[in-house]
Design an enzyme around this catalytic site. Structure first.
Site, PDB file in Angstrom:
ATOM      1  N   CYS A  46      15.049 -50.470 -10.490  1.00  0.00           N
ATOM      2  CA  CYS A  46      14.195 -51.591 -11.051  1.00  0.00           C
ATOM      3  C   CYS A  46      13.814 -52.476 -10.155  1.00  0.00           C
ATOM      4  O   CYS A  46      13.329 -52.512  -8.981  1.00  0.00           O
ATOM      5  CB  CYS A  46      14.785 -51.879 -12.386  1.00  0.00           C
ATOM      6  SG  CYS A  46      13.847 -53.141 -13.356  1.00  0.00           S
ATOM      7  N   ILE A  47      14.369 -53.785 -10.511  1.00  0.00           N
ATOM      8  CA  ILE A  47      14.139 -55.081  -9.411  1.00  0.00           C
ATOM      9  C   ILE A  47      14.739 -54.899  -8.300  1.00  0.00           C
ATOM     10  O   ILE A  47      14.542 -55.342  -7.152  1.00  0.00           O
ATOM     11  CB  ILE A  47      14.535 -56.406 -10.195  1.00  0.00           C
ATOM     12  CG1 ILE A  47      13.836 -57.556  -9.418  1.00  0.00           C
ATOM     13  CG2 ILE A  47      15.901 -56.572 -10.276  1.00  0.00           C
ATOM     14  CD1 ILE A  47      14.174 -58.966 -10.056  1.00  0.00           C
TER      15      ILE A  47
END
Length: 592
Positions: A327-328
């Site tokens: 994800c991030i």
């Protein structure tokens, strides 16, 4: 006459006393709530103004569509009422019901009881009418139309009859069966949730005491071998006599905690990698507070991932490392690869893996619906006041992306049915959310989501403009077909810009279950295509579906060019001795 009270009277008086106490606690909790910007509660007036203007413009330019929807609504309403009356008169309400596709309406009374049947029919009719009226407004740009559709659905889900006691047969039946005890228990659950969060109400999705981090979940053996203010670096104990020479470093998202990849032994990606013969390191990010107000994306790169890479290389005495970002954490990995390329140190990365990673934010999915000017100003005002974005706000935002399942259904179970939240490890992890540094939160939303600077080659970190197209590191990208946080087509388009050897996998299921998909169970399959997904839909149409977890293919990809092995490594080194056992202390710090 005897003054003895019946058991029912005693229960009733006891419950009334409880309700009085709970009411006082509720009032106290509400008066102690922290204040925050109203802009964080709903879209600003500009959104409503645009939607209203488009609606009236639609009425003027194409009145027939609106009138047709309204006439259809009233006609069907009369038909519903007439049919209910006829069924009552004919005694036909005991006929076998139609198959239930919406789990909110499983109770037999939704078909057998005329009161509830009419309510259900009218709700479904209203939902369809709202959808028909708000859909395809010619006077709205596509992005604004998506927002109208999204928030119209939010309103429809909020007003479902199951969300109200008087129109929920399950809750009414249980209240009668328990002499009202379920309602008292529900109020107690509500007050407890209100007291546990000073920002507002957040329904508990799981029993917070069912699992203990480090004891029941996050139990893979290892030690913290480095720490600074940004993270702890965990090295895991090998389970094989020999290991691949190239170490594996995992950088998880800092919006949640790392142990989603180490919930239990049977579904732990970390344990799987260790058992495959990798020397595994994982970043456990700090849970920031006001002292982290100065931290931005550059801090997570410089004091975070770059420092972790150098530490891993020092401990293992290798010249390059395999890195996986989730994800991030994957977005940070892309920034890191671009930065190392710019400064001539790209060779530090042997291979890069991206799990559900956004680098092109043009089509950010449902999260983009919240990125209204007023919402962003609300976040700026909030972090200016506190120095950080409290976990409550991001957790609530993600929950409302799936409001029916993550907000209303658990609220009904807890507050109207009086049920205790379930013991569910994944939902407990989901509730164990983290804060975000103020500067980083604003940069992330404005520079990446709104302005898409990373994809356009304009995002600058540590005095370098980052160019995705310059990255030549071999990559393995995994996205999930039902991802509502990082839409798979967007993730593929962004990473297709990289120039190195590229392998793309599209897994079944969503943002979490599609990644935490153990090879031992092969619950979800995946699509695979050798070609880069320049056109994601075309790529999928021509992809082969494999009915097994992508973990198998990833493991083979990591090992493909790493035939050299070495004796299983000890934890840490002379320069980086063991500090404390895994999962470390940083992961235990709760959100505020």
């Amino acid at each position: 006459m005897s003054d003895a009270k019946s058991p029912d009277q005693e229960v009733l008086e006891k419950n009334l006393s409880k309700i009085n106490d709970l009411t006082q606690r509720m009032v106290t909790a509400m008066t102690e709530r922290k204040s925050h910007s109203p802009a964080l509660e709903s879209p600003d007036y500009q959104f409503y103004a645009k939607a209203a203007a488009a609606y009236f413009a639609e009425m003027m330019s194409d009145p027939s569509r609106i009138i047709e929807a309204q006439v259809g609504y009233w006609t069907q309403s009369l038909k519903n009422w007439s049919e209910i009356q006829q069924q009552i008169a004919a005694g036909e309400l005991d006929t076998p019901p139609e198959p239930v596709t919406d789990k909110r309406f499983k109770n037999a009374n939704w078909e057998k009881n005329p009161y509830f049947k009419l309510i259900k029919q009218q709700y479904l009719l209203s939902s369809q009418t709202v959808e028909a009226v708000t859909k395809d407004m010619a006077h709205l740009p596509d992005r604004e139309q998506e927002k109208v559709n999204f928030f119209a659905k939010q309103v429809v889900d909020m007003f479902a009859p199951t969300n109200f006691l008087a129109t929920n047969p399950d809750a009414l039946e249980k209240a009668i069966e328990t002499n009202g005890q379920s309602l008292v228990d529900g109020l107690e659950n509500f007050v407890a949730d209100l007291e546990s969060n000073q920002q507002g109400i957040a329904v508990r999705l799981a029993d917070p005491d069912a699992f203990e981090v480090g004891k029941d979940i996050a139990t893979s053996k290892g030690s913290v071998v480095f720490q600074n203010r940004m993270f702890q670096l965990i090295q895991y104990t090998p389970s094989t006599d020999t290991v691949y020479k190239k170490p594996l470093l995992i950088t998880p998202p800092w919006i949640n905690k790392f142990y989603i990849l180490d919930l239990r032994q049977e579904n732990s990606l970390i344990k799987y990698c260790v058992d495959q013969g990798h020397t595994v390191f994982v970043i456990s990010w700090a849970n920031p507070d006001a002292d982290y107000a100065d931290c931005g994306f550059d801090t997570y790169l410089e004091e975070g991932l770059l420092t972790a890479i150098d530490t891993v290389l020092d401990i293992t005495k290798e010249d390059s490392v395999n890195v996986a970002g989730y994800c991030i954490g994957g977005t940070l990995l892309a920034c890191c690869a671009a930065y190392l390329t710019e400064i001539g140190e790209a060779s530090k990365l042997n291979k890069a893996t991206f799990f559900t990673t956004m680098t092109d934010f043009r089509e950010p999915g449902e999260l983009g619906n919240f990125l209204e000017p007023g919402f962003l100003k609300g976040i700026e005002a909030q972090v200016a006041q506190t120095g950080y974005l409290e976990s409550y706000f991001m957790s609530r935002t993600f929950s409302f992306l799936r409001a029916k399942d993550l907000v209303y259904a658990p609220a009904v179970r807890s507050y109207m049915m009086g049920e205790a939240p379930p013991a569910f490890d994944l939902l407990q992890w989901n509730a164990d959310s983290t804060n975000l540094p103020g500067r980083m939160a604003v940069e992330y939303l404005k520079k990446l989501y709104v302005d898409n600077e990373l994809f356009r080659g304009e995002f600058e970190l540590l005095d370098k403009k980052l160019r995705l197209a310059a990255i030549e590191t071999p990559i393995f990208a995994v996205s999930t077909i039902q991802d509502h946080i990082a839409p798979w087509a967007s993730t593929f388009r962004g990473l297709a810009k990289l120039r190195g050897e590229r392998t793309f996998i599209l897994s079944e299921s969503g943002h979490i279950a599609g990644i935490v998909n153990p090879a031992s169970k092969d619950k979800y399959g995946h699509w695979f295509n050798d070609e880069p997904p320049r056109d994601p839909e075309f790529w999928k149409e021509n992809a082969d579906f494999v009915k097994e977890s992508w973990w198998h293919k990833w493991s083979a990809w990591l090992a493909k060019d790493d035939k050299q092995t070495t004796k299983a490594r000890k934890l840490g080194s002379k320069a980086f001795p063991e500090i404390e056992p895994a999962p470390g202390s940083y992961v235990l710090k709760p959100g505020i």
